[in-house]
Write an enzyme that holds these catalytic residues in place. Structure first.
Site: not given
Ligand SMILES: NC(=O)c1ccc[n+]([C@@H]2O[C@H](COP(=O)([O-])OP(=O)(O)OC[C@H]3O[C@@H](n4cnc5c(N)ncnc54)[C@H](O)[C@@H]3O)[C@@H](O)[C@H]2O)c1
Ligand SMILES: CC(C)(O)[C@@H](O)C(=O)O
Ligand SMILES: [Mg+2]
Ligand SMILES: [Mg+2]
Length: 329
Positions: A26, A28, A53, A83, A86, A108, A191, A227, A231
């Site tokens: 997804g 990340q 995916s 999260d 997991q 995370h 975070d 506004e 911006e």
């Molecule tokens: N989104 C961000 O930019 C970001 C930033 C920093 C840290 N994180 C951390 O990275 C981790 C992943 O977050 P994300 O936002 O990239 O996730 P996401 O929501 O984008 O994950 C989607 C992926 O997870 C799979 N998925 C969804 N439900 C599922 C299930 N029930 N069983 C198995 N697979 C499943 C989907 O098929 C897809 O491949 C988290 O720990 C999050 O806190 C995310």
């Molecule tokens: C991108 C963010 C908000 O910084 C991350 O912490 C997340 O959970 O998606």
């Molecule tokens: Mg976060």
């Molecule tokens: Mg963050």
């Protein structure tokens, strides 16, 4: 000042010939899989089913495997599914199949800090937390830059968990910007605080409230949109490039004076007290418990709020304006 690790401080060889299973493709997951592969690492994508995916990973040139097959001979297992997902993924599709002693890696700290996952005692457990949304992690890497990241070690069985975390951060492009050591506790709490209080929650509510105030008082929605939303990016870009004083130098003296004096009456002591309350709920686990319950009930609040937002005036006006202003001339 915290030590900031850059490319030249880090040896990528710590993870060079390891098999790295990226679980999830997804936000990340895609960025990690592509950046690590482009950095010459051995990446396999692990997914639970042949859905969207899976298709996306194939389009990007990967040969995804079902989770249990991806983790079977992986040296490093990276949890990049949501999260709330997991724990079940760990219990059902990782723990019974993984190689003994394989590393468990997170972006995370939620599942480790709030004890949802109890990792095996013979695994290194560490985190690389990019401080950016996934698509930006990829975009910055492709343009030769990187986003900052935090790294932390929870279990160091091999004695080189920290070096491996740094090596992965470098392969992600994060050490082009800067990598700082933290703990799972500090990363998780800051975070969550950041996304609730400013990055996602605070900014969104400030935008909505200021837009609604202008429109309710008779101003055109399109004028209000430019506004308070359009911006905002341009002003934040100035802050990002050069800091608060740099931004204040670019705006008029009228904006400086108005901003400095009136800003404090908007973000007043009451708002600061609310920030402390939000932090307290994160630190004592109340937010995590509430979020778990919301998730188990099918996320009714998230779905309802998103539906309301989709139908809101600011989104409708914004969609029309963006179609016009982002259209290539
Ligand atoms: N989104 C961000 O930019 C970001 C930033 C920093 C840290 N994180 C951390 O990275 C981790 C992943 O977050 P994300 O936002 O990239 O996730 P996401 O929501 O984008 O994950 C989607 C992926 O997870 C799979 N998925 C969804 N439900 C599922 C299930 N029930 N069983 C198995 N697979 C499943 C989907 O098929 C897809 O491949 C988290 O720990 C999050 O806190 C995310
Ligand atoms: C991108 C963010 C908000 O910084 C991350 O912490 C997340 O959970 O998606
Ligand atoms: Mg976060
Ligand atoms: Mg963050």
């Amino acid at each position: 000042m915290a030590k900031i690790y850059r490319d030249e401080d880090i040896n990528i060889d710590y993870v060079k010939n390891k098999k790295i299973a990226i679980l999830g493709y997804g936000s990340q997951g895609r960025a990690w899989a592509l950046n690590l592969r482009d950095s010459g690492l051995n990446v396999v994508v692990g997914l639970e089913r042949k859905g969207e995916s899976w298709k996306k990973a194939e389009e990007d040139g990967f040969k995804p495997l079902f989770t249990k097959d991806a983790v079977r001979d992986a040296d490093i297992i990276v949890f990049l599914v949501p999260d709330m997902v997991q724990k079940n993924l760990w219990i059902n599709s990782v723990k019974p199949y993984m190689k003994r002693g394989a590393d468990m890696v997170f972006a995370h700290g939620f599942n480790i800090h709030y004890k949802l996952i109890d990792p095996p005692h013979d695994s290194d457990v560490y985190m690389i937390a990019p401080k950016a949304p996934g698509p930006i992690v990829r975009r910055m890497f492709e343009s030769g830059y990187g986003v900052p990241a935090l790294v932390a070690v929870y279990q160091n069985v091999s004695g080189s968990a920290f070096e491996k975390a740094l090596a992965i951060a470098k392969a992600l492009g994060c050490a082009r910007a800067g990598v700082i050591e933290t703990t799972f506790k500090e990363e998780t709490e800051t975070d969550l605080f950041g996304e609730q209080v400013i990055l996602v929650g605070g900014v969104m509510e400030l935008i909505k409230a200021s837009f609604e105030t202008l429109v309710k008082n008779g101003y055109q929605p399109e004028v209000a949109y430019f506004e308070v939303l359009n911006e905002l990016k341009l002003i934040v870009d100035l802050i990002y490039e050069g800091g608060l004083v740099h931004m204040l130098k670019a705006v008029s003296d009228t904006a400086k004076y108005g901003g400095i004096t009136v800003g404090k009456t908007i973000i007043d002591d009451h708002v600061k007290m609310n920030m402390v309350k939000a932090l307290e709920r994160i630190r004592n686990g109340e937010f995590a418990r509430e979020w778990l319950k919301e998730y188990e009930n099918g996320m009714p609040t998230v779905h309802k709020e998103l539906e309301e937002l989709r139908n809101s005036l600011i989104e409708k006006v914004g969609n029309e304006i963006r179609k016009m202003i982002f259209k290539k001339a």
